[in-house]
Design a protein around this motif. Structure first.
Motif, PDB file in Angstrom:
ATOM      1  N   GLN A 139     -28.188 -12.207 -72.206  1.00  0.00           N
ATOM      2  CA  GLN A 139     -28.755 -13.267 -71.859  1.00  0.00           C
ATOM      3  C   GLN A 139     -28.468 -13.906 -70.477  1.00  0.00           C
ATOM      4  O   GLN A 139     -28.274 -14.870 -70.071  1.00  0.00           O
ATOM      5  N   ALA A 140     -28.343 -13.175 -69.551  1.00  0.00           N
ATOM      6  CA  ALA A 140     -28.029 -13.243 -68.087  1.00  0.00           C
ATOM      7  C   ALA A 140     -29.286 -13.741 -67.350  1.00  0.00           C
ATOM      8  O   ALA A 140     -30.429 -13.258 -67.812  1.00  0.00           O
ATOM      9  N   THR A 141     -29.303 -14.462 -66.468  1.00  0.00           N
ATOM     10  CA  THR A 141     -30.539 -14.890 -65.736  1.00  0.00           C
ATOM     11  C   THR A 141     -30.729 -13.736 -64.679  1.00  0.00           C
ATOM     12  O   THR A 141     -30.048 -13.342 -63.742  1.00  0.00           O
ATOM     13  N   GLU A 142     -32.124 -13.343 -64.558  1.00  0.00           N
ATOM     14  CA  GLU A 142     -32.632 -12.446 -63.538  1.00  0.00           C
ATOM     15  C   GLU A 142     -32.573 -13.041 -62.254  1.00  0.00           C
ATOM     16  O   GLU A 142     -33.355 -14.113 -62.278  1.00  0.00           O
ATOM     17  N   ILE A 143     -32.103 -12.506 -61.296  1.00  0.00           N
ATOM     18  CA  ILE A 143     -32.296 -13.145 -59.762  1.00  0.00           C
ATOM     19  C   ILE A 143     -32.842 -11.959 -59.000  1.00  0.00           C
ATOM     20  O   ILE A 143     -32.579 -10.794 -59.194  1.00  0.00           O
ATOM     21  N   ARG A 144     -33.383 -12.461 -57.821  1.00  0.00           N
ATOM     22  CA  ARG A 144     -33.806 -11.315 -56.849  1.00  0.00           C
ATOM     23  C   ARG A 144     -32.619 -11.078 -55.583  1.00  0.00           C
ATOM     24  O   ARG A 144     -32.659 -10.268 -54.966  1.00  0.00           O
ATOM     25  N   SER A 145     -31.966 -12.170 -55.486  1.00  0.00           N
ATOM     26  CA  SER A 145     -30.907 -12.171 -54.413  1.00  0.00           C
ATOM     27  C   SER A 145     -29.715 -11.405 -55.024  1.00  0.00           C
ATOM     28  O   SER A 145     -29.350 -11.262 -56.036  1.00  0.00           O
ATOM     29  N   ILE A 146     -28.854 -11.148 -53.852  1.00  0.00           N
ATOM     30  CA  ILE A 146     -27.459 -10.579 -54.003  1.00  0.00           C
ATOM     31  C   ILE A 146     -26.374 -11.688 -53.870  1.00  0.00           C
ATOM     32  O   ILE A 146     -26.331 -12.326 -52.729  1.00  0.00           O
ATOM     33  N   LYS A 147     -25.502 -12.076 -54.928  1.00  0.00           N
ATOM     34  CA  LYS A 147     -24.540 -12.927 -54.623  1.00  0.00           C
ATOM     35  C   LYS A 147     -23.532 -12.478 -53.333  1.00  0.00           C
ATOM     36  O   LYS A 147     -23.007 -11.250 -53.619  1.00  0.00           O
ATOM     37  N   LYS A 148     -23.326 -13.453 -52.843  1.00  0.00           N
ATOM     38  CA  LYS A 148     -22.358 -13.137 -51.568  1.00  0.00           C
ATOM     39  C   LYS A 148     -20.911 -13.361 -52.014  1.00  0.00           C
ATOM     40  O   LYS A 148     -20.625 -14.689 -52.349  1.00  0.00           O
ATOM     41  N   PHE A 149     -20.048 -12.361 -51.711  1.00  0.00           N
ATOM     42  CA  PHE A 149     -18.590 -12.664 -51.888  1.00  0.00           C
ATOM     43  C   PHE A 149     -17.961 -12.641 -50.571  1.00  0.00           C
ATOM     44  O   PHE A 149     -18.627 -12.264 -49.561  1.00  0.00           O
ATOM     45  N   LYS A 150     -16.819 -13.145 -50.452  1.00  0.00           N
ATOM     46  CA  LYS A 150     -15.929 -13.257 -49.235  1.00  0.00           C
ATOM     47  C   LYS A 150     -16.004 -11.803 -48.469  1.00  0.00           C
ATOM     48  O   LYS A 150     -15.587 -10.966 -49.101  1.00  0.00           O
ATOM     49  N   ARG A 151     -16.308 -11.754 -47.220  1.00  0.00           N
ATOM     50  CA  ARG A 151     -16.143 -10.470 -46.249  1.00  0.00           C
ATOM     51  C   ARG A 151     -14.999 -10.442 -45.869  1.00  0.00           C
ATOM     52  O   ARG A 151     -14.171 -11.287 -45.212  1.00  0.00           O
TER      53      ARG A 151
END
Length: 250
Positions: free
Chosen positions: A133-145
């Motif tokens: 039951q996770a939410t479907e998203i189109r974006s990519i979550k950004k982590f620290k570079r």
């Protein structure tokens, strides 16, 4: 969609603490991963279901925010929930609280599904993720570079991959990298500073019988109150994992 939070109440095992009586980072992570593993099994998205499909869950990135490490035998509450997912990545949160409900550690993570046949990343299986039951998203979550560093003159130490380092996905378990990275540091450093943030990116597998080199560079803060350490796990010239930790004076 309401998130499903799974919780486990426990105590810090006395045999998993360091010289300062604090839970080791690797052991703390193992504890948190136990929570998500239990939840995934309950929701029919765990190892049994994944392995039957020829798939495994593989971590790509973690971000830790650490207020303090719990002590030996201290009562704790560990929780985890599926945050969101897109075509290739599944995002999951973890939290560790003390007995009074104060947050001690928060962890953001990014996972992919790996094919055992090709050893490569595959698209997220919708039959599996629908159960969590996770939410479907189109974006990519950004982590620290993480910054690129020259480790040619860095302090380093070799670690031969043992049978005990390998997990069910047939590669070095992601938790062991933290032991390799912290072990390169001097004991005096570890007793002087405490970790407050960790950012790690996993790039390539390491397998049984290989010898990995753990590299570390240290950069003191301008105010003298902390230190940033930069870590790389390599075999030859190939980088398998990079990490950045910030430490503050105890």
């Amino acid at each position: 969609m309401a998130r499903q939070i799974y919780k486990i109440e426990s105590k810090v095992p006395f045999y998993e603490v360091n010289t300062l009586n604090e839970w080791h980072l690797s052991s703390l992570l193992n504890g948190l991963l136990t929570v998500s593993d239990a939840q995934l099994d309950l929701l029919e998205a765990g190892d049994a279901v994944m392995h039957a499909k020829g798939l495994g869950w593989v971590i790509t990135q973690y971000h830790f925010d650490i207020k303090r490490f719990p002590k030996s035998k201290e009562p704790i509450v560990m929780s985890s929930w599926a945050n969101s997912y897109n075509k290739f990545f599944s995002y999951r949160d973890y939290q560790l609280d003390d007995a009074q409900g104060n947050e001690l550690v928060h962890l953001d993570s990014s996972w992919v599904m790996m094919s055992f046949e090709t050893r490569g990343m595959v698209r997220v299986d919708p039959e599996v993720v629908k159960n969590v039951q996770a939410t479907e998203i189109r974006s990519i979550k950004k982590f620290k570079r993480l910054p690129k560093k020259d480790y040619s003159q860095a302090k380093h130490k070799p670690y031969r991959v043992r049978y005990f380092d390998i997990d069910g996905n047939q590669h070095v378990n992601n938790v062991h990298y933290f032991d390799w990275m912290i072990d390169v540091l001097d004991l005096a450093f570890i007793e002087k500073y405490a970790i407050d943030t960790v950012d790690i990116r996993y790039e390539r597998e390491i397998h049984y019988g290989q010898t990995a080199e753990s590299y570390v560079l240290t950069e003191p803060d301008e105010d003298g109150q902390g230190v940033t350490t930069y870590h790389a796990i390599k075999t030859g010239d190939e980088v398998h994992t990079e990490c950045q930790m910030h430490w503050h004076l105890r």
